[in-house]
Each structure stands twice: as C-alpha cells, then as structure tokens.
Design a protein around this motif. Structure first.
Motif, PDB file in Angstrom:
ATOM      1  N   HIS A  67      34.684  30.852  42.381  1.00  0.00           N
ATOM      2  CA  HIS A  67      34.772  32.137  41.651  1.00  0.00           C
ATOM      3  C   HIS A  67      33.374  32.735  41.523  1.00  0.00           C
ATOM      4  O   HIS A  67      32.542  32.221  40.772  1.00  0.00           O
ATOM      5  N   ALA A  68      33.139  33.816  42.259  1.00  0.00           N
ATOM      6  CA  ALA A  68      31.837  34.496  42.172  1.00  0.00           C
ATOM      7  C   ALA A  68      31.998  35.966  42.557  1.00  0.00           C
ATOM      8  O   ALA A  68      32.889  36.326  43.331  1.00  0.00           O
ATOM      9  N   HIS A  69      31.145  36.786  41.978  1.00  0.00           N
ATOM     10  CA  HIS A  69      31.135  38.238  42.268  1.00  0.00           C
ATOM     11  C   HIS A  69      29.742  38.548  42.809  1.00  0.00           C
ATOM     12  O   HIS A  69      28.809  38.752  42.025  1.00  0.00           O
ATOM     13  N   LEU A  70      29.583  38.586  44.113  1.00  0.00           N
ATOM     14  CA  LEU A  70      28.222  38.632  44.672  1.00  0.00           C
ATOM     15  C   LEU A  70      27.900  39.928  45.416  1.00  0.00           C
ATOM     16  O   LEU A  70      26.774  40.088  45.869  1.00  0.00           O
ATOM     17  N   ALA A  97      43.525  25.697  36.696  1.00  0.00           N
ATOM     18  CA  ALA A  97      42.777  26.353  35.617  1.00  0.00           C
ATOM     19  C   ALA A  97      41.292  26.272  35.977  1.00  0.00           C
ATOM     20  O   ALA A  97      40.711  25.188  36.002  1.00  0.00           O
ATOM     21  N   THR A  98      40.711  27.410  36.304  1.00  0.00           N
ATOM     22  CA  THR A  98      39.301  27.424  36.711  1.00  0.00           C
ATOM     23  C   THR A  98      38.438  27.836  35.521  1.00  0.00           C
ATOM     24  O   THR A  98      38.575  28.956  35.002  1.00  0.00           O
ATOM     25  N   ALA A 118      33.610  26.612  38.147  1.00  0.00           N
ATOM     26  CA  ALA A 118      32.937  27.546  39.054  1.00  0.00           C
ATOM     27  C   ALA A 118      31.901  28.332  38.261  1.00  0.00           C
ATOM     28  O   ALA A 118      31.904  28.303  37.025  1.00  0.00           O
ATOM     29  N   THR A 119      31.008  29.028  38.977  1.00  0.00           N
ATOM     30  CA  THR A 119      29.924  29.723  38.259  1.00  0.00           C
ATOM     31  C   THR A 119      30.331  31.075  37.702  1.00  0.00           C
ATOM     32  O   THR A 119      29.785  31.523  36.708  1.00  0.00           O
ATOM     33  N   ASP A 120      31.248  31.807  38.403  1.00  0.00           N
ATOM     34  CA  ASP A 120      31.515  33.220  38.079  1.00  0.00           C
ATOM     35  C   ASP A 120      30.251  34.058  38.250  1.00  0.00           C
ATOM     36  O   ASP A 120      30.092  35.093  37.588  1.00  0.00           O
ATOM     37  N   CYS A 121      29.343  33.631  39.090  1.00  0.00           N
ATOM     38  CA  CYS A 121      28.058  34.333  39.223  1.00  0.00           C
ATOM     39  C   CYS A 121      28.265  35.847  39.366  1.00  0.00           C
ATOM     40  O   CYS A 121      28.895  36.311  40.318  1.00  0.00           O
ATOM     41  N   VAL A 154      31.805  29.127  49.049  1.00  0.00           N
ATOM     42  CA  VAL A 154      31.725  30.147  47.990  1.00  0.00           C
ATOM     43  C   VAL A 154      32.850  31.160  48.168  1.00  0.00           C
ATOM     44  O   VAL A 154      33.021  31.712  49.265  1.00  0.00           O
ATOM     45  N   GLU A 155      33.568  31.405  47.106  1.00  0.00           N
ATOM     46  CA  GLU A 155      34.519  32.519  47.064  1.00  0.00           C
ATOM     47  C   GLU A 155      33.757  33.741  46.575  1.00  0.00           C
ATOM     48  O   GLU A 155      32.886  33.625  45.711  1.00  0.00           O
ATOM     49  N   CYS A 156      34.074  34.910  47.131  1.00  0.00           N
ATOM     50  CA  CYS A 156      33.328  36.120  46.765  1.00  0.00           C
ATOM     51  C   CYS A 156      34.298  37.287  46.574  1.00  0.00           C
ATOM     52  O   CYS A 156      35.104  37.574  47.460  1.00  0.00           O
TER      53      CYS A 156
END
Ligand code: NIG
Ligand code: FE
Length: 393
Positions: free
Chosen positions: A74-77, A273-274, A303-306, A135-137
């Motif tokens: 889980h990341a928004h990059l 459940a992340t 996950a980071t949720d970056c 990485v998921e984006c």
C-alpha cells in the motif's frame, strides 16, 4: 537482457523463509543455511553451501539474517510536492482530514510527466535501499480522466501492482456534486485507467466516499477487470470493511477503527487486514488493534502507505518496529505481515517468501536475527538486497 548471474548466499545465521512449513516457528526459520538464486528464482535451500549447485557468485552472510524482501502492499507514490507544513500543524494538535489530499492534487496536476516519474523513482529507490522488493502504487492525486490515466501509466512503468484510486477525494471542480464525480470515476476515468491497472481502490471515509458510492466504484472497477481493495476504518468505523469482504476485496486497508462485526467479517474471509502504523504515527491517532484481528483469525499485512499527507515513511522496518512496540505484534508476526502478509494482500504466491521456486527477492541485514528489525528501530540494517536475483544494494 542477460539473465542475472547465479548467486549463492552462504553462512546465513538465520534464514527467514516466511514459509511456516519450511522451518521453525511462524516465520519458518532455518539456522546455518545457504540459498542459491538462478534465473531470478530461488533454486536451492540447504544447510551446507558446499552441496549447492555451482553459482557464478558467492556472498558470505557471515552469520547474519537473510529475509524475503519486504512486500509493501500500500503506497501512493505518484505525486508532486509535500505537505510538511500540514504535518507540523498536526503535531501541534490539528487533526488529519481527508481534505488535505486536494493540496497534493493541485501540485500533481501542475507537474510534468518527468517530474512525477523522477519523484516515483526516487521513492522506489529509497524503498529498495531499505529492503523492499515489491511495491503497490496507487493513483489518486490527478482526479481527472487524463491526470489519472497519466498516473497509472507512469506507475505501470515501474511496478505490476498498480491501483486506480480515482475515488480518493471529490476534487474542487465537483464541489457539492459527489454523485457527478462518481459518475466520472466509473465512466471515462475508469475506461482510461483500467488498461494500466490491476486493482481498484476507494477511500471509504467521512470527508471522502460513503458506502453507496464505494460500492458503485468497486463494482464498476470489477466489471472492468480490476480487483477491489479498500481504504476503510482510518478515521472512524464505517461500511468500508464489510463492503470489502462482501465484494471479495484483496484487502481492507487501515482498519484502525473496527466494529466486532468488521473483525468477524475479516476473520471469515480471504480479505487481508492491511495495517499502516506509520499513518497513526504521523497523525497521532490510536494504533490499530492487531491482536484483536490476529486472535480472531484474520490475515494481517503491514505496509507503509507512503504518501505526502497521512504518513510519509517509506520504511517497512519502521512499520515492523511500530507494530511490535505499539500494536503488540510479536517480531515474528510483524515480519511475517511485512513479507508473506503483503504478498497475500496482493494475491502473489511468488514473493514474500524464500522457498524454492519463489522470486529471488532477498534482504540481508546487519544483524543475527529478524528481531533486530524491531529491537533496533531507526537503524539502517540493510546490508544487501536482491530483486529477482539481481543485486540492487
Ligand atoms: O491512505 N486515506 C487516504 N489516502 C491516504 C492519504 C492521502 C493523503 O493524505 O494525501 C492514506 O492515508
Ligand atoms: Fe492509502
């Protein structure tokens, strides 16, 4: 491209396979082991490196710990700018609100493709340096058909795990017309983005999208061939988790606020459940109750949720440390959630574990065991990283 050279990593003090059947404890730990990579895959695991197939390169782990590369699910990059001022204000008491996303939407819309690409690559390189190999984006800072298409297209240049998140927040040009925006998301925007994406996501939360809108977007996404994942229960209890389970989502992410019915639904489903504890760290919210989920039998990922708003950490090791210190996960549970758990949340059988046939994604740390990832928070322990057998660090 030439196939990666074959590599033998020997004298591993603790090999974390993240394959519970393969060794001791939930992490499937093997002591004094060696691993061989060839053709981008794990081809051999054993106790005595001298019995391994001949390899081009040998790496002496010198008694240290080798783990699967982290799977950050889980990341928004894909974005421009940052929101350091918003963070500073939060640290002196202002609460996190979904509306802050619009600040990043404005900066992202104004950026060139090259600027977005450079920022994405910078963050991915930062992740690699910390042991992350999958990485998921998500998109979600464009919010027009052309801008969202650009975001998923650029993300797809770098990862197979691309998520269309047009339903992140209602953009300013649709103020007062959320229904109109949902029609746009499920219409032109989805049509433009679906060819580049594997997943569809919705921020189901007060200030973002309600249950009915979330259902409409996820069902349209599924009809276009995308599998759902949902931002649910970040700021309060809501319908997101149960919708995720009902619609067969791969994961429900955040899960900070859960009803008993939400926990029961997750426990009896394939929906992971992340948990994203770097967000709670950066928003001063209570941490999710990992024990409640684990004890009920739910599958958990970390996950980071970056992202530039709710939490701007790219460090899976930091998330592991927070999960152990603040969420009462054992170090083994946290490391499993950051590897095999993330793989499960992405429905991937080839990553998140070190077993024969898996992708050769491995992380050598300057420490004798996985426990040190939580025991030595903030310390750059990464000594070497391989992705598909190619040495990256
Ligand atoms: O996962 N919650 C929604 N989306 C992100 C935050 C995005 C932002 O604040 O820019 C999250 O926390
Ligand atoms: Fe998120």
């Amino acid at each position: 491209m030439n196939p990666p050279a074959s590599t033998l990593v020997h004298d591993i003090g603790e090999l974390v396979t993240a394959d519970p059947g393969a060794g001791g404890g939930p992490l499937g730990v093997l002591r004094d082991a060696a691993v061989a990579f060839d053709g981008g895959r794990v081809v051999w695991i054993g106790a005595d490196g001298s019995r391994a197939p001949a390899c081009d390169t040998a790496v002496d782990a010198a008694g240290r710990c080798l783990l699967p590369g982290f799977v950050d699910s889980h990341a928004h990059l894909v974005f421009a700018g940052d929101r350091a001022e918003e963070f500073t204000a939060r640290m002196t008491g202002r609460p996190y609100a979904a509306g802050g996303i619009r600040t990043t939407v404005a900066a992202t819309r104004a950026a060139t493709d090259e600027e977005l690409r450079a920022n994405l690559r910078r963050l991915l390189a930062e992740m690699t340096r910390q042991g992350t190999t999958t990485v998921e984006c998500k998109s979600g800072y464009g919010l027009t058909p052309a801008q969202e298409e650009r975001a998923v297209r650029i993300a797809a240049e770098e990862t197979d795990e691309v998520t269309f998140l047009g339903a992140h927040v209602v953009p300013p040009e649709y103020d007062g017309d959320a229904a109109g925006y949902v029609r746009a998301v499920t219409g032109d925007m989805l049509a433009a983005c679906a060819p580049h994406a594997r997943w569809i996501d919705v921020f189901c939360e007060r200030g973002a999208f309600d249950g009915e809108q979330t259902r409409a977007v996820l069902e349209a996404g599924a009809a276009a061939g995308l599998t759902p994942r949902v931002h649910a229960g970040q700021l309060g209890e809501g319908p997101g988790v149960r919708l995720a389970v009902e619609l067969g989502a791969a994961s429900a992410d955040h899960c900070t606020f859960l009803s008993d019915a939400d926990v029961a639904a997750l426990a009896s489903s394939e929906t992971v459940a992340t948990l994203l504890p770097a967000v709670e760290f950066s928003t001063r919210q209570p941490y999710p109750d990992a024990r409640r989920l684990l004890d009920a039998g739910a599958a958990v990922a970390l996950a980071t949720d970056c992202n530039p708003g709710s939490g701007y950490s790219s460090s899976m090791a930091f998330c592991v440390a927070l999960a152990v210190r603040e969420m009462r996960m054992t170090p083994a549970e946290a490391v499993l959630a950051a590897t095999a758990g993330g793989a499960r949340a992405l429905r991937r059988a080839d990553v998140g574990r070190l077993s024969v046939g898996a992708r050769a994604d491995a992380h050598l740390i300057d420490a004798p065991s996985h426990v040190h990832l939580a025991y030595r928070p903030g310390v750059p322990l990464t000594a070497a990283v391989w992705k598909a057998g190619v040495r990256r660090v």
